[in-house]
Motif scaffolding. Structure first.
Motif, short mmCIF file in Angstrom:
data_model
loop_
_atom_site.label_atom_id
_atom_site.label_comp_id
_atom_site.label_asym_id
_atom_site.label_seq_id
_atom_site.Cartn_x
_atom_site.Cartn_y
_atom_site.Cartn_z
N ILE A 103 0.85 -1.19 0.00
CA ILE A 103 0.00 0.00 0.00
C ILE A 103 0.89 1.24 0.00
O ILE A 103 1.89 1.31 0.72
CB ILE A 103 -0.97 0.00 1.21
N THR A 104 0.55 2.22 -0.84
CA THR A 104 1.39 3.40 -1.04
C THR A 104 0.95 4.55 -0.14
O THR A 104 -0.25 4.84 -0.03
CB THR A 104 1.32 3.84 -2.52
N LYS A 105 1.94 5.18 0.51
CA LYS A 105 1.66 6.38 1.30
C LYS A 105 1.48 7.58 0.37
O LYS A 105 2.16 7.66 -0.65
CB LYS A 105 2.84 6.66 2.24
N PHE A 107 -2.02 6.92 2.55
CA PHE A 107 -3.17 6.04 2.35
C PHE A 107 -4.25 6.39 3.38
O PHE A 107 -3.97 6.98 4.42
CB PHE A 107 -2.76 4.57 2.51
N SER A 108 -5.48 6.04 3.08
CA SER A 108 -6.56 6.24 4.02
C SER A 108 -6.63 5.02 4.95
O SER A 108 -6.32 3.89 4.53
CB SER A 108 -7.90 6.41 3.29
N GLU A 111 -8.88 2.11 3.72
CA GLU A 111 -8.25 1.25 2.72
C GLU A 111 -7.29 0.26 3.38
O GLU A 111 -7.29 -0.93 3.06
CB GLU A 111 -7.48 2.08 1.69
N LEU A 112 -6.47 0.76 4.31
CA LEU A 112 -5.54 -0.13 5.01
C LEU A 112 -6.30 -1.21 5.77
O LEU A 112 -5.94 -2.39 5.73
CB LEU A 112 -4.67 0.68 5.98
N ARG A 115 -7.51 -3.91 3.52
CA ARG A 115 -6.42 -4.80 3.11
C ARG A 115 -6.08 -5.78 4.24
O ARG A 115 -5.84 -6.97 4.00
CB ARG A 115 -5.18 -3.98 2.76
#
Length: 226
Positions: A103-105, A107-108, A111-112, A115
């Motif tokens: 996951i790319t910074k 990020f909300s 979303e995390l 995942r």
């Protein structure tokens, strides 16, 4: 949720944000701010999932990921890589190192969290399921009730926590230090004999005359549900 999550991240605001929100969801959270402490902490606490920053002050997340995945004891711990690197080549490098997701910074958190939940459901269903069974033993996590051979067993809070911890990885042997880290968390005043007392109480409660014992003592190693 009863899963244990380990964060390895050197930015304190990110740790604070993730830890706060994960704990609100019912997860138990541990963390380290550098790679060296992170590797030691992960190997000692055996978390159910790791959130691993790519850029750390000592080791890279890729190095840590490779270190964990080459060891049979830790290779099945799922890892989500957190990184500011957004290029496809970097993503492929992270996944090839053994990371299970990326996951790319910035990020909300929703979303995390999505995942995290998806990966736990896929890799460790016994950790997140509301009802978990092992042989003739059943735990209902929604009501915190335990049954053996369909008969309800009444456990104290700490005995329930012990059994709930063991049932995540049946047959795996845990040392007293690992049990202390995962079940008693930050209470450093608990002694080994206290753990032994609660294990003995758990045994007494779940044992049935004429039926095999489920808690096994492994000499010089620890305990397991097997």
């Amino acid at each position: 949720m009863s899963a244990n999550i380990y964060i390895v991240e050197d930015e304190e605001p990110i740790i604070t944000l993730i830890k706060y929100n994960l704990e609100k969801e019912g997860y138990k959270v541990f963390f380290s701010e550098n790679g060296n402490d992170g590797i030691k902490g992960i190997k000692n606490s055996l978390p159910d999932l790791v959130l691993l920053d790519w850029m750390l002050p000592d080791f890279s997340g890729v190095e840590i990921c490779k270190n964990l995945k080459k060891d049979i004891k830790f290779k099945n711990i799922p890892i989500i890589m957190l990184t500011a690197k957004g290029e496809e080549e970097d993503k492929i490098k992270g996944l090839n190192s053994g990371a299970d997701d990326y996951i790319t910074k910035p990020f909300s958190f929703p979303e995390l969290l999505a995942r995290v939940k998806a990966l736990l459901r896929r890799s460790k269903p016994s950790v997140v399921a509301d009802i978990v069974e092992f042989e003739d033993l059943k735990i209902d996590r929604m009501t915190r009730r335990v049954y053996r051979k369909k008969k309800e067993i009444h456990l104290g809070p700490k005995e329930y926590d012990l059994l709930n911890f063991f049932i995540k990885n049946p047959k795996r042997v845990y040392s007293r230090e690992q049990i202390l880290e995962n079940v008693w968390s930050e209470n450093i005043n608990v002694e080994n004999r206290t753990i032994d007392v609660h294990i003995r109480r758990l045994r007494q409660n779940i044992n049935i005359i004429g039926v095999k014992e489920l808690i096994r003592t492994v000499r010089s190693a620890g305990y397991s549900l097997s």
